[in-house]
Design an enzyme around this catalytic site. Structure first.
Site, PDB file in Angstrom:
ATOM      1  N   LYS A   1     -17.853 -30.401  13.418  1.00  0.00           N
ATOM      2  CA  LYS A   1     -18.306 -29.648  12.250  1.00  0.00           C
ATOM      3  C   LYS A   1     -17.395 -28.473  11.932  1.00  0.00           C
ATOM      4  O   LYS A   1     -17.838 -27.476  11.330  1.00  0.00           O
ATOM      5  CB  LYS A   1     -19.741 -29.144  12.486  1.00  0.00           C
TER       6      LYS A   1
ATOM      7  N   ASP B   1       0.832  -1.193   0.000  1.00  0.00           N
ATOM      8  CA  ASP B   1       0.000   0.000   0.000  1.00  0.00           C
ATOM      9  C   ASP B   1       0.879   1.261   0.000  1.00  0.00           C
ATOM     10  O   ASP B   1       2.108   1.160  -0.056  1.00  0.00           O
ATOM     11  CB  ASP B   1      -0.947  -0.067   1.202  1.00  0.00           C
TER      12      ASP B   1
END
Lengths: 144, 144, 144, 144
Positions: free
Chosen positions: A90, A18
């Site tokens: 999960k 940047d």
């Protein structure tokens, strides 16, 4: 993170940085994601093959965090280590460490789920079948 | 480009710019693409709806070019105009002009095709049905 | 997050999404960063002006996290709210909430520091002068 | 392009691809840019060192084009060749060819200038000093 499950080198380039001259931070997450997907490719034939086998839509993000300890610049070579931290029922938790030589620049964690379509909605599916495929590796007869 | 078919404003931000402090050039193509897709959304319900209706895989790029006439920086507001230049039998040519106030910063052209699956391969399809849908606009009964 | 300090709309486009058809997650961080920088622009003339005034290199990331509660797709309009959560002596904590209508899609936190060069090294500086400038807003006489 | 001046491999990943499952086209330009900057790094110590030596702000784009001949997907390994096509007095023309095995996926051209500050404005400077530094390579005594 002395024994990562996967590592890759990232050559940091001008376009990753940047106006302050350092890596624009969302890029680190692109590299975390790329590291995980390259691991899937090398270990089990890649995300597309796994999703087809498991009838899943994707192995995507539920939660992520990162801590930036030191800046990285154009020309730096960052080694990114990925470690499987935890298999939940999960979810899968992955740890990342990016360093330039001995200097840590980023440390992060991704929590991923395997999304399956159930009753017309995307839901987090069971991780056991994915883990089994990653442990088994790429079968000889499957070229891709 | 006195009468564009679509226009949008892009607020140029820190993260769009590189260590020289100006827009990293691949971002202009992300904005060209976004402008075209926003045009599809506003005019005909969007890319996904069009592809479903036309049994197409996507309306993608065949050729692109751009000319950078002046730099843009963090804080600049760029107006991006899109003009339909030409409908070919199997291609669509779009012109783009990005400017900050009266100052042109980028001028470009995209040539797009509509990709359809024929005999197991992606091929460029006829553009006439797409043109007809864009001319017709969003039907009243279709909310998305 | 009933009263955000800044909000912006993000029109989610085709190019923000991955082969699963949902937003590629690093883009959420580009939007967090863009939201913060747009807030600086609207409130105090922007990051470049602030850094010049404060003799700082940048107002950058120390830590970030996000939680993805629901997928977003091409065509969705996401409203992104930013809230100043906490001013520490050498850090600023920002909360983000992205939602599509009433449905939350991402919730996140950035911890930022103001980096100044001291003794040849980048260090986290005191935040009080930045806070004062943000509270004061853009002076009449300064057009940019 | 039988004898490129520089080549690099790009492992195409999930996050580079769009909902059609193929590379989102602005990424090709990020790779063109990265290829050029990596060439600068390997040949002459990198863009920052060259700009410092030449008192330049950057070696940036004036014009670019690309032609997409075939799609690339997650898991593909693309070899990107860069060839120096022409040194003009105030420009450098680079040719790119990306291929997956023998199949060409992208062919493109960048025209770059070296931007210097003269009389308060960015202008295209003479390319001869840059060319001389690239021909000379990295001096032994300069580690970076």
């Amino acid at each position: 993170m002395s024994n990562p499950d996967f590592s890759m080198d990232i050559q940091i380039s001008f376009g990753h940085c940047d106006p302050a001259g350092i890596v624009f931070y969302p890029n680190y997450f692109r590299w975390f994601d790329r590291c995980f997907h390259t691991y899937l490719l090398k270990t089990a034939g890649g995300h597309r093959r796994l999703c087809r086998t498991l009838d899943a839509k994707g192995i995507g993000l539920m939660d992520v965090r990162a801590n930036f300890t030191s800046p990285a610049m154009d020309g730096d070579l960052m080694t990114l280590d990925m470690t499987i931290r935890d298999w939940g029922r999960k979810s899968l938790t992955l740890g990342y460490l990016g360093r330039i030589g001995d200097r840590a620049v980023v440390e992060g964690t991704e929590v991923r789920g395997m999304f399956v379509m159930r009753d017309g909605r995307l839901r987090a599916g069971e991780m056991a079948p994915l883990r089994a495929l990653l442990d088994a590796g790429i079968p000889e007869e499957d070229p891709a």
